[in-house]
Design an enzyme around this catalytic site. Structure first.
Site, PDB file in Angstrom:
ATOM      1  N   ASP A  92       0.870  -1.171   0.000  1.00 31.53           N
ATOM      2  CA  ASP A  92       0.000   0.000   0.000  1.00 31.53           C
ATOM      3  C   ASP A  92       0.911   1.226   0.000  1.00 31.53           C
ATOM      4  OD1 ASP A  92      -1.817   1.986   0.425  1.00 31.53           O
ATOM      5  OD2 ASP A  92      -2.674   1.148   2.253  1.00 31.53           O
ATOM      6  N   ASP A 271      -7.948  -7.015   1.518  1.00 33.38           N
ATOM      7  CA  ASP A 271      -7.104  -7.019   2.716  1.00 33.38           C
ATOM      8  C   ASP A 271      -7.851  -6.302   3.820  1.00 33.38           C
ATOM      9  OD1 ASP A 271      -5.576  -4.205   3.604  1.00 33.38           O
ATOM     10  OD2 ASP A 271      -6.421  -4.181   1.588  1.00 33.38           O
TER      11      ASP A 271
END
Length: 376
Positions: A92, A271
């Site tokens: 990320d 996620d």
């Protein structure tokens, strides 16, 4: 990175596929355990690989940049070698952390200035800098730098935020294309669709990101305060535009029910910190519903945590024993619960894949949503 679409459910947009990276293959739909700092909290690599059967994990650019730092990661040969996971990984970009640092960050067209939550030191992320950092970390899949607006943002704020995210994406793609991976294997870059809860902005963003013909696309800025039904609507709006030939990643979502609803709408990757965070707080997910292991009703219940035996903890630990561990504040309680929840999430997406291939996802999902919503 390649993506092969294997089958789409006869009665919905749910689909299964296969992502191939230099570090292995990923069967979709897939859940990615969150390893923010290069580790999944309370879980050994052996458990992650053998008991949970994680095919890919997620790391975070913001946190890994601050510690252990880029020098250490570069000397180690990237995150794969540093933590020893060896399987596919995704980073990320830190956009959500930018969102969550309200009060100690300042946004501009150029990038984001922020103070470290560790020591207060000043740092500046530009789209170019974030691409360089993600190259150094070395994940198989990199995320573009974006701003993640709150779910309650008004239209004017959402408009400005989207313009900023799109401007940053152009710069991310340019930097990505003019640089090379550091460790001898290719990396993929996923743009992120934003637009808050406004249909026209989401449509605009989905169309914009597809112009870059990326190897996959992410849907960000959901599950940040908006009602679940609004989130599902936005997923449908975006997936009507994103190409079916690329994987779709719904960032930071969510509950088992959220995941099944999103799979039905054509999402491939997920996620969330919920399995481990809730596990550390004595909440366990099972195929029959949710258990609070601190409740006195489990004190003399010697049945497995999940009688169907889907997960690691089921065959070794009883509800009574896990209740005892939580009441005694033993660290083992948090570890067992985290492993159980992650194993359950991986079982759930694996079973969804099997039901999609059998063209039975809709009826199965309806039954599972009812079960998963129960409090036992």
């Amino acid at each position: 990175m390649t993506f092969d679409l294997i089958h789409t459910d006869a009665g919905s947009a749910a689909r299964c596929g296969l992502i191939t990276t230099s570090h292995g293959q990923i069967e979709t739909p897939i859940f990615m355990p969150v390893g923010t700092l290069g580790s999944v909290k309370g879980v050994h690599l052996r458990e992650l690989k053998d008991d949970i059967r994680a095919q890919i994990i997620l790391g975070n650019t913001y946190h890994l940049y601050l510690r252990p730092g880029l020098d250490v990661l570069a000397k180690a040969g990237g995150l794969h070698r540093f933590n020893g996971f060896g399987r596919p990984m995704l980073t990320d970009s830190g956009g959500f952390q930018v969102f969550s640092l309200t009060g100690i960050r300042k946004l501009s067209d150029e990038g984001c200035e922020f103070r470290s939550h560790i020591d207060g030191s000043r740092h500046f992320f530009t789209p170019e800098r974030v691409m360089d950092i993600e190259r150094t970390i070395g994940a198989d899949i990199m995320m573009a730098f974006d701003e993640c607006p709150p779910g309650t943002a008004d239209y004017a704020y959402a408009r400005r935020s989207l313009d900023l995210t799109h401007s940053w994406l152009r710069r991310c793609v340019k930097r990505f294309r003019e640089t090379e991976p550091h460790y001898g294997y290719p990396q993929a870059l996923f743009p992120i669709v934003q637009g808050c809860t406004y249909k026209d902005l989401r449509q605009e963003s989905a169309r914009f990101v597809t112009e870059f013909d990326a190897e996959g696309y992410a849907i960000g800025g959901l599950a940040v305060g908006e009602p679940a039904e609004v989130m599902y609507e936005m997923i449908e709006v975006v997936n009507d535009i994103l190409p079916t030939t690329r994987p779709r990643y719904l960032m930071g979502v969510g509950t088992p029910v959220n995941i099944l609803e999103a799979i039905e709408r054509g999402v491939d990757m997920f996620d969330c910190v919920m399995p481990t965070r809730n596990g550390r707080n004595a909440m366990l997910f099972t195929a029959e519903g949710i258990l609070n292991m601190r409740n006195a009703k489990w004190a003399d219940d010697f049945s497995p945590v999940d009688p169907d035996g889907h997960c690691f903890a089921d065959t070794q630990y009883t509800r009574a024993y896990l209740h005892h561990l939580f009441k005694a504040k033993e660290l083992l309680a948090m570890q067992i619960a985290s492993i159980h929840n992650l194993a359950f999430y991986l079982w759930l997406v694996g079973e969804a894949r099997r039901q999609i291939q059998a063209d039975n996802f809709g009826p199965w999902k309806q039954d599972m949503v009812e079960r998963l919503s129960r409090r036992l």
